[in-house]
Design an enzyme around this catalytic site. Structure first.
Site, short mmCIF file in Angstrom:
data_model
loop_
_atom_site.label_atom_id
_atom_site.label_comp_id
_atom_site.label_asym_id
_atom_site.label_seq_id
_atom_site.Cartn_x
_atom_site.Cartn_y
_atom_site.Cartn_z
N ASP A 14 5.09 5.50 6.30
CA ASP A 14 4.64 3.99 5.46
C ASP A 14 5.48 2.86 6.24
O ASP A 14 6.89 3.14 6.14
CB ASP A 14 5.26 3.97 4.36
CG ASP A 14 4.82 3.18 3.02
OD1 ASP A 14 4.98 1.69 3.40
OD2 ASP A 14 4.44 3.16 1.70
N GLN A 15 4.50 2.17 6.87
CA GLN A 15 4.94 0.54 7.47
C GLN A 15 5.79 1.05 8.48
O GLN A 15 6.33 0.48 9.26
CB GLN A 15 6.87 0.33 6.68
CG GLN A 15 6.29 -1.45 6.85
CD GLN A 15 7.61 -1.75 5.96
OE1 GLN A 15 6.45 -2.28 4.28
NE2 GLN A 15 8.45 -3.03 5.22
N CYS A 54 0.58 -2.05 1.53
CA CYS A 54 -0.14 -0.23 1.31
C CYS A 54 -1.17 0.12 0.43
O CYS A 54 -1.94 0.46 1.38
CB CYS A 54 1.28 0.20 0.05
SG CYS A 54 2.35 0.05 1.10
N HIS A 104 0.05 5.95 -3.30
CA HIS A 104 -0.37 4.06 -4.28
C HIS A 104 -1.37 4.18 -4.49
O HIS A 104 -2.04 2.86 -4.96
CB HIS A 104 0.44 3.28 -3.85
CG HIS A 104 0.84 1.95 -4.02
ND1 HIS A 104 1.45 1.05 -3.64
CD2 HIS A 104 0.28 1.71 -4.89
CE1 HIS A 104 1.79 0.32 -4.07
NE2 HIS A 104 0.84 -0.16 -5.05
N ASP A 293 0.48 3.51 7.33
CA ASP A 293 -0.75 3.04 6.66
C ASP A 293 -0.55 1.15 7.14
O ASP A 293 -2.00 0.93 6.74
CB ASP A 293 -0.56 2.55 5.15
CG ASP A 293 0.77 2.28 4.57
OD1 ASP A 293 2.17 2.45 6.37
OD2 ASP A 293 1.86 2.57 3.79
N HIS A 294 0.06 1.05 7.99
CA HIS A 294 0.65 -0.29 8.36
C HIS A 294 1.71 -0.62 9.12
O HIS A 294 2.36 0.47 8.94
CB HIS A 294 0.33 -1.35 7.42
CG HIS A 294 1.19 -1.25 5.84
ND1 HIS A 294 2.66 -2.07 6.84
CD2 HIS A 294 1.00 -1.29 5.10
CE1 HIS A 294 3.50 -1.63 5.62
NE2 HIS A 294 2.80 -1.25 4.20
#
Length: 499
Positions: A14-15, A54, A104, A293-294
């Site tokens: 995540d991130q 997210c 999420h 995700d990013h």
């Protein structure tokens, strides 16, 4: 006789920006497990998320659709149960499907094609993170789901945090499920998604990983003064509360070092899953896919977190290793939207619904991948109107009805130091064929207003939560639930080292 279908393990961080990783030439940290997978597998050098936030990015990735086409407008948007996902297609093709960790999901469907959920969700499943439909600029900048840069001042070593507890639980249940699948009489191949919450802010890691990370190099692009920033970047400065906190060089260095430590932690947890596959005798017939995700700006240009369309926030790792995968690298830009058709291709599933991505299986076999335009959307939360990006070849264009256009030639300016406001005609035409930005803004606001009515109504009287608990022990885990402010729950989960 055809070869058996491979097992598939999809691992999501995540991130996690690709620019931080040694497999992508990054200087921030080394990730031995990812590097080993990259060495024997295939690396996509320019993989993009569909949305630098997210929930919309994850929904779009699972569906293979642009976020706007499935109403994934923000972190409080519902992921409709009627939208087919890669879990649905693989399950229909004969796979056992399971989710361990964060995806999420928002809405009463907390499975979306997964047969089993091995852990609870970490974030609210209801509409409590729906932004104010009438948000303008930064008026609602400190919503319940918004990080602010005051979190950066927490950066450093900690005995435990919510994210550490959660991610170790995700890895534990994933490894346990791998051994269960090895012992079962179920003849089906498996598709397991293991999805972590690190290295998402706050940037806090254990002393072990803090020490392993060592001193972090400074951002490649130094702080850009506000009067030299594009209008959207100036707005994000306020949105994240940078006007209320002074971040000196020491605070920035601590944040980047802790982010590196969190990334090393995820790499070790990935290593535990690879070890479980090896010990279970399943490694040789398991495809392992690593993605995020990013990304995260991580201090580049003086910017933090996401919600921007600069490269560090939207460029993500995408590494595939396993049976039938040709070792090598693909420079052609690709998208996480390509995961859906790729998984279907690899699993022998036949898509019967629209998809916005294309299969990457040819590249995994060692064939050239023809270039196609790549799209990224940022529709809400830190923008006054939808912002969209088109990359075609090395040319990149960002458009919005609320901000001036930004054009960059990434071949000559990968760091995006020179931002032209003269849009490229070809990219402008591609964007016009893809989006009606005025209509998209109206649709987004109408959707948020409808969700706000449902959100407020469901707070009255008897309340039936949508969130699910996978097992009783998770009631003792810190998670963010309806009405919680994300930074407050994070801080409540800190366990500081004691002498």
């Amino acid at each position: 006789m055809s070869a058996p279908l491979p097992n598939i393990l999809l691992v999501m961080a995540d991130q996690l920006t690709a620019f931080a990783l040694s497999a992508y030439g990054g200087r921030l940290t080394t990730t031995p497990v990812m590097d080993a997978l990259a060495a024997r597998g295939h690396v996509f050098d320019a993989a993009y998320c569909p949305y630098p936030l997210c929930a919309p990015s994850r929904f779009a990735t699972m569906a293979g659709r642009l976020p706007s086409r499935i109403a994934a407008y923000d972190n409080g948007a519902e992921f409709p149960a009627s939208v087919p996902t890669f879990a649905h297609y693989l399950r229909r093709a004969g796979y056992f499907t399971a989710i361990s960790g964060k995806m999420h999901f928002v809405g009463p469907d907390q499975l979306h094609g997964f047969e089993d959920r091995l852990t609870t969700e970490i974030y609210p499943a209801d509409f409590s993170w729906t932004p104010d439909p009438d948000e303008v600029a930064s008026a609602e900048r400190f919503g319940a789901g918004t990080s602010t840069v005051e979190n950066i001042l927490d950066s450093g070593p900690m005995a435990r945090t919510m994210q550490i507890d959660y991610d170790e639980d995700v890895a534990h249940h994933t490894c346990r499920e791998i051994f269960v699948r090895a012992r079962t009489d179920d003849p089906r191949p498996f598709f397991i998604t293991a999805s972590f919450t690190q290295p998402h802010d706050p940037y806090v890691t254990t002393q072990r990983y803090w020490d392993a990370a060592g001193e972090a190099p400074p951002p490649t692009v130094p702080f850009v003064p506000l009067d030299q920033r594009d209008p959207h970047s100036r707005m994000l400065f306020d949105h994240y509360g940078q006007d209320t906190v002074t971040l000196g060089e020491a605070a920035i260095a601590r944040a980047r070092r802790a982010y590196a430590g969190m990334t090393r932690h995820i790499d070790d947890l990935l290593g535990a899953m690879v070890a479980a596959l090896t010990e279970a005798g399943l490694l040789d017939n398991t495809l392992i896919i690593v993605a995020s995700d990013h990304g995260d700006m991580l201090g580049e240009r003086g910017m933090w977190y996401k919600k921007t369309l600069f490269e560090p926030a939207i460029r993500v790792p995408l590494i595939v290793a396993g049976p039938g995968v040709s070792a090598g690298r693909t420079a052609t830009p690709v998208s996480l939207l390509d995961l859906m058709p790729t998984l279907c291709d690899l699993a022998g599933a036949t898509p019967t619904t629209p998809m916005d991505g294309r299969s990457l299986a040819p590249a995994l076999r060692g064939d050239a991948l023809p270039p196609v335009p790549i799209f990224v959307e940022h529709l809400d939360g830190g923008t006054a109107a939808p912002r969209v990006m088109v990359r075609d070849g090395d040319k990149k264009l960002i458009l919005s009805e609320a901000y001036p256009p930004i054009f960059t030639d990434l071949a000559a300016d990968l760091l995006e130091l020179t931002l032209s406001q003269t849009p490229d005609p070809h990219l402008t035409w591609i964007a016009a064929e893809t989006w009606d930005l005025a209509a998209l803004q109206a649709e987004k606001i109408a959707n948020q207003r409808a969700r706000s009515v449902v959100r407020d109504a469901l707070k009255q009287g008897r309340q039936t939560p949508w969130a699910t608990l996978a097992h009783a022990g998770e009631r003792r885990l810190h998670t963010v639930r309806a009405g919680d402010r994300f930074p407050d729950v994070e801080r409540a989960g800190y366990l500081r080292y004691r002498p």
